[in-house]
Motif scaffolding. Structure first.
Motif, mmCIF file in Angstrom:
data_model
loop_
_atom_site.group_PDB
_atom_site.id
_atom_site.type_symbol
_atom_site.label_atom_id
_atom_site.label_comp_id
_atom_site.label_asym_id
_atom_site.label_seq_id
_atom_site.Cartn_x
_atom_site.Cartn_y
_atom_site.Cartn_z
ATOM 1 N N ILE A 318 0.832 -1.206 0.000
ATOM 2 C CA ILE A 318 0.000 0.000 0.000
ATOM 3 C C ILE A 318 0.868 1.258 0.000
ATOM 4 C CG2 ILE A 318 -1.638 1.341 1.392
ATOM 5 C CD1 ILE A 318 -2.743 -1.466 2.317
ATOM 6 N N ARG A 319 1.935 1.259 0.787
ATOM 7 C CA ARG A 319 2.807 2.443 0.829
ATOM 8 C C ARG A 319 3.426 2.718 -0.534
ATOM 9 N NH1 ARG A 319 3.979 0.627 6.198
ATOM 10 N NH2 ARG A 319 5.652 -0.720 5.419
ATOM 11 N N ASP A 320 3.862 1.671 -1.228
ATOM 12 C CA ASP A 320 4.456 1.870 -2.553
ATOM 13 C C ASP A 320 3.411 2.369 -3.551
ATOM 14 O OD1 ASP A 320 6.981 1.128 -1.724
ATOM 15 O OD2 ASP A 320 6.782 -0.957 -2.364
ATOM 16 N N ALA A 321 2.198 1.811 -3.477
ATOM 17 C CA ALA A 321 1.119 2.271 -4.361
ATOM 18 C C ALA A 321 0.771 3.722 -4.072
ATOM 19 C CB ALA A 321 -0.108 1.378 -4.196
ATOM 20 N N LEU A 322 0.751 4.085 -2.805
ATOM 21 C CA LEU A 322 0.418 5.451 -2.404
ATOM 22 C C LEU A 322 1.496 6.435 -2.870
ATOM 23 C CD1 LEU A 322 -1.607 7.189 -0.737
ATOM 24 C CD2 LEU A 322 -0.132 6.750 1.252
ATOM 25 N N ALA A 323 2.754 6.050 -2.741
ATOM 26 C CA ALA A 323 3.846 6.921 -3.197
ATOM 27 C C ALA A 323 3.739 7.166 -4.691
ATOM 28 C CB ALA A 323 5.192 6.299 -2.844
ATOM 29 N N TRP A 324 3.401 6.122 -5.442
ATOM 30 C CA TRP A 324 3.258 6.288 -6.890
ATOM 31 C C TRP A 324 2.064 7.180 -7.214
ATOM 32 C CZ3 TRP A 324 6.017 6.138 -11.015
ATOM 33 C CH2 TRP A 324 5.399 6.170 -12.268
ATOM 34 N N GLU A 325 0.971 7.024 -6.475
ATOM 35 C CA GLU A 325 -0.214 7.849 -6.730
ATOM 36 C C GLU A 325 0.099 9.319 -6.490
ATOM 37 O OE1 GLU A 325 -3.517 7.907 -8.600
ATOM 38 O OE2 GLU A 325 -2.661 5.971 -7.998
ATOM 39 N N ARG A 326 0.869 9.580 -5.469
ATOM 40 C CA ARG A 326 1.257 10.968 -5.200
ATOM 41 C C ARG A 326 2.188 11.499 -6.284
ATOM 42 N NH1 ARG A 326 1.876 9.680 1.266
ATOM 43 N NH2 ARG A 326 -0.262 10.294 1.845
ATOM 44 N N ALA A 327 3.064 10.628 -6.800
ATOM 45 C CA ALA A 327 3.945 11.043 -7.898
ATOM 46 C C ALA A 327 3.131 11.356 -9.150
ATOM 47 C CB ALA A 327 4.976 9.953 -8.182
ATOM 48 N N LEU A 328 2.100 10.548 -9.412
ATOM 49 C CA LEU A 328 1.230 10.822 -10.551
ATOM 50 C C LEU A 328 0.531 12.168 -10.394
ATOM 51 C CD1 LEU A 328 -0.609 7.462 -11.370
ATOM 52 C CD2 LEU A 328 1.169 8.591 -12.705
ATOM 53 N N ALA A 329 0.101 12.470 -9.192
ATOM 54 C CA ALA A 329 -0.563 13.750 -8.941
ATOM 55 C C ALA A 329 0.370 14.903 -9.242
ATOM 56 C CB ALA A 329 -1.062 13.813 -7.500
ATOM 57 N N GLU A 330 1.643 14.759 -8.896
ATOM 58 C CA GLU A 330 2.627 15.805 -9.185
ATOM 59 C C GLU A 330 2.859 15.952 -10.685
ATOM 60 O OE1 GLU A 330 6.141 14.964 -6.978
ATOM 61 O OE2 GLU A 330 5.158 15.228 -5.015
ATOM 62 N N ARG A 331 2.733 14.835 -11.419
ATOM 63 C CA ARG A 331 2.845 14.876 -12.878
ATOM 64 C C ARG A 331 1.633 15.536 -13.527
ATOM 65 N NH1 ARG A 331 5.787 11.019 -16.057
ATOM 66 N NH2 ARG A 331 7.229 9.755 -14.823
ATOM 67 N N GLY A 332 0.539 15.629 -12.746
ATOM 68 C CA GLY A 332 -0.699 16.143 -13.294
ATOM 69 C C GLY A 332 -1.514 15.103 -14.022
ATOM 70 N N ARG A 333 -1.333 13.805 -13.640
ATOM 71 C CA ARG A 333 -2.058 12.708 -14.286
ATOM 72 C C ARG A 333 -3.074 12.114 -13.325
ATOM 73 N NH1 ARG A 333 0.188 11.201 -19.071
ATOM 74 N NH2 ARG A 333 2.251 12.021 -19.523
#
Length: 333
Positions: A318-333
């Motif tokens: 879950i932590r790895d999935a959450l980190a990626w989701e936050r990275a996507l948000a920073e990308r604007g995706r």
């Protein structure tokens, strides 16, 4: 011993495929990605791997790519994967999964590619008679997605008996998480995987999480699944390729899971703990084609491959999935 040429990864711009590309490259293999980019992303492909934009069913393009890149093994991830959609649109699944795989397998045979690894699924078992599920348990898919994959497994077995090619079909259970180094993750819009949906809700991308079915014969009434970290799954593919190279006369079909399950509510409780917030849950009826419980008997893969899970921790997934989701948000995706 490694393959004497490149590994072609179909669907390598997608979720699992992009992680397999990373695992292969990290292990020292040369890789070429083939993806039509219908659901994948060119930016998800590691720059060390050239990208051929083509469909696996395009035999002219696929065979040209095999020759141009000296392909000696294929990892096949391309296809459609949403169970309820397969029930509503079965012909799409038999086209994208079964017919397209037949074209790809023929291209491999014609071009003399000796090794083939196939992305299969626990949906081939249908509603299991016992838990955990072993590879020789009955295969009775209850949805077109599972049947489309089982038909491809059957084709591979027949082709391997008739031609100089060996294969490994890995039957996935529920894949989740993201590359711990943040290089890739699940980026598909409208994803239906529970942990992906939950971390989208946790980051404000969704208002709630739908829980489909509360009357299953499970301890809390919600569906139980065996969740495997995508990085462990990718590592299993590299180990499977090595086995095919080392033992060219052998083919394999193996479950790929951890051997224990969590219910939907247990997963959402874990997401709440990791994020320190409560995600809204909306309880709805069962979806067509969903069995109550799917948990792998993983004894065969542990005995056959040089592979051991390194990320068997629900909170870590879950932590790895959450980190990626936050990275996507920073990308604007």
């Amino acid at each position: 011993m490694t393959v004497d040429g490149k590994v072609m990864v179909t669907g390598g711009a997608g979720y699992i495929g992009s992680h397999a590309v990373l695992a292969l490259l990290d292990a020292g293999y040369e890789v070429v990605v083939l993806d039509n980019l219908v659901t994948g992303f060119d930016w998800a492909v590691d720059p060390r791997a050239p990208l051929v934009r083509a469909d696996v069913a395009d035999e002219v393009a696929v065979r040209a790519a095999i020759r141009a890149h000296g392909v000696r093994a294929i990892m096949h991830f391309a296809g459609s994967i949403i169970v309820p959609e397969s029930v509503a649109d079965p012909l799409k699944y038999y086209r994208n999964n079964t017919a397209a795989s037949r074209s790809l397998i023929e291209s491999a045979v014609v071009e003399g590619v000796p090794h083939f690894i196939f992305s299969s699924t626990a949906a081939t078992y249908g509603t299991p008679e016992r838990m955990p599920i072993a590879e020789d348990d009955p295969k009775r898919p209850i949805n077109p997605y599972g049947m489309s994959k089982l038909m491809t497994e059957t084709m591979l077995a027949d082709v391997a008996a008739a031609h100089p090619i060996n294969y490994c079909a890995l039957r996935y259970f529920n894949v989740a998480g993201a590359d711990p180094a943040g290089r890739s993750g699940q980026s598909t819009a409208g994803a239906t995987h529970l942990i992906k949906v939950a971390v989208e809700a946790a980051t404000g991308k969704r208002e709630h999480v739908g829980v489909f079915g509360t009357d299953f014969p499970t301890p809390d009434g919600t569906g139980v699944r065996d969740y495997i970290h995508v990085t462990d799954l990718a590592a299993a593919h590299v180990a499977a390729l090595q086995k095919l190279i080392d033992r060219p006369g052998e083919s394999h079909v193996m479950n790929c899971g951890y051997g224990r399950g969590f219910s939907v509510n247990e997963v959402l409780d874990a997401v709440d703990r990791v994020t320190n917030r409560r995600i809204e849950r909306r309880y709805e009826g069962r979806r067509a084609g969903d069995p109550a419980e799917l948990v792998a008997d993983n004894a065969k893969i542990l005995a056959t491959l040089d592979w051991r899970p390194a990320h068997d921790d629900l909170a870590g997934i879950i932590r790895d999935a959450l980190a990626w989701e936050r990275a996507l948000a920073e990308r604007g995706r």
